[in-house]
Design an enzyme around this catalytic site. Structure first.
Site, short mmCIF file in Angstrom:
data_model
loop_
_atom_site.label_atom_id
_atom_site.label_comp_id
_atom_site.label_asym_id
_atom_site.label_seq_id
_atom_site.Cartn_x
_atom_site.Cartn_y
_atom_site.Cartn_z
N GLY A 45 19.90 57.37 -12.39
CA GLY A 45 20.50 56.35 -13.24
C GLY A 45 19.39 55.55 -13.91
O GLY A 45 18.30 55.42 -13.34
N GLN A 50 15.29 48.76 -18.23
CA GLN A 50 14.22 49.44 -17.48
C GLN A 50 13.22 50.16 -18.37
O GLN A 50 12.17 50.61 -17.91
CB GLN A 50 14.81 50.44 -16.48
CG GLN A 50 15.61 49.77 -15.38
CD GLN A 50 16.08 50.79 -14.38
OE1 GLN A 50 17.11 51.43 -14.58
NE2 GLN A 50 15.33 50.97 -13.30
N CYS A 92 15.17 51.89 -6.64
CA CYS A 92 15.25 51.59 -8.07
C CYS A 92 13.95 52.05 -8.72
O CYS A 92 12.87 51.79 -8.19
CB CYS A 92 15.43 50.09 -8.27
SG CYS A 92 15.49 49.58 -10.00
N LEU A 93 14.06 52.71 -9.87
CA LEU A 93 12.85 53.19 -10.57
C LEU A 93 11.93 52.03 -10.93
O LEU A 93 10.72 52.22 -11.06
CB LEU A 93 13.24 53.96 -11.84
CG LEU A 93 13.98 55.28 -11.64
CD1 LEU A 93 14.39 55.85 -12.99
CD2 LEU A 93 13.13 56.28 -10.87
N HIS A 134 24.95 49.56 -9.41
CA HIS A 134 23.51 49.32 -9.58
C HIS A 134 23.15 49.18 -11.05
O HIS A 134 22.43 48.25 -11.44
CB HIS A 134 22.74 50.50 -8.93
CG HIS A 134 21.25 50.38 -8.98
ND1 HIS A 134 20.48 50.23 -7.83
CD2 HIS A 134 20.38 50.41 -10.01
CE1 HIS A 134 19.19 50.16 -8.19
NE2 HIS A 134 19.11 50.27 -9.50
N GLU A 135 23.67 50.09 -11.89
CA GLU A 135 23.31 50.06 -13.33
C GLU A 135 23.97 48.88 -14.05
O GLU A 135 23.34 48.26 -14.91
CB GLU A 135 23.67 51.38 -14.00
CG GLU A 135 23.01 52.63 -13.42
CD GLU A 135 21.50 52.50 -13.20
OE1 GLU A 135 20.83 51.76 -13.95
OE2 GLU A 135 20.99 53.12 -12.25
N HIS A 138 21.99 45.87 -13.41
CA HIS A 138 20.80 45.81 -14.27
C HIS A 138 21.11 45.12 -15.59
O HIS A 138 20.31 44.32 -16.09
CB HIS A 138 20.30 47.23 -14.59
CG HIS A 138 19.25 47.73 -13.66
ND1 HIS A 138 18.05 47.09 -13.44
CD2 HIS A 138 19.19 48.85 -12.89
CE1 HIS A 138 17.32 47.78 -12.58
NE2 HIS A 138 17.99 48.86 -12.21
ZN LIG Z 1 17.50 50.24 -10.78
#
Ligand SMILES: [Zn+2]
Length: 169
Positions: A45, A50, A92-93, A134-135, A138
């Site tokens: 995701g 991000q 998380c990236l 999660h997204e 963000h």
């Molecule tokens: Zn994330």
């Protein structure tokens, strides 16, 4: 084009993103780039902040290229229902190398627009439910570490500070 992933500490990750109003070729290109960037970073995701773009867009593929039908584009997403509970490891990236157990709803329905602006609803379970939450977080400037204990969160922040000092973040 592959964008570099913005890491924790950048203000863009902690502010609400802007609503998308133009469904044009630029948006299409951005979404292609987001999938490319997500796969390159080995994520399932990715939200636009991000990659430093404060717009309400997220891409998800919890099968990581296994199933082309699992590729989801969420524009201006809103969580419209949540049911049950699941507890599981989440990362998380934008906070690489860290993972924590996070309690989330087990079944989640999101309402969003697709790349043409058409409104749709999609219900996901387990990992997909987690990805929707999660997204969408963000896009509201919220990171998964806001769902863990203050103690664990501070520990992660301290470790990141050290990494920043060492030039490794
Ligand atoms: Zn994330």
């Amino acid at each position: 084009m592959i964008y570099p992933i913005v890491k924790f500490g950048e203000p863009v990750l902690e502010k609400p993103s802007a609503t998308v109003t133009q469904f044009d070729d630029d948006l299409r290109k951005l979404i292609d780039d987001m999938f490319e960037s997500m796969y390159a970073a080995r994520g399932v995701g990715l939200a636009a902040p991000q990659i430093g773009i404060s717009k309400r867009i997220a891409v998800v593929d919890v099968t990581f290229k296994e199933n082309p039908d699992a590729k989801l584009v969420l524009i201006n997403p809103e969580i419209i229902s949540k049911e049950g509970r699941q507890r599981g490891s989440e990362g998380c990236l934008s906070i690489p190398e860290f993972r924590e157990d996070v309690s989330r709803a087990k079944v989640v329905t999101v309402r969003a627009q697709d790349v043409t602006g058409k409104v749709f609803e999609h219900t996901g379970e387990d990992l997909l439910a987690r990805a929707f939450l999660h997204e969408t977080d963000h896009l509201n400037g919220k990171l998964y570490i806001s769902h863990i204990s203050a103690l664990k969160r501070d520990l992660i922040k301290r470790k990141i500070k050290k990494l920043v000092k060492a030039g490794e973040w």
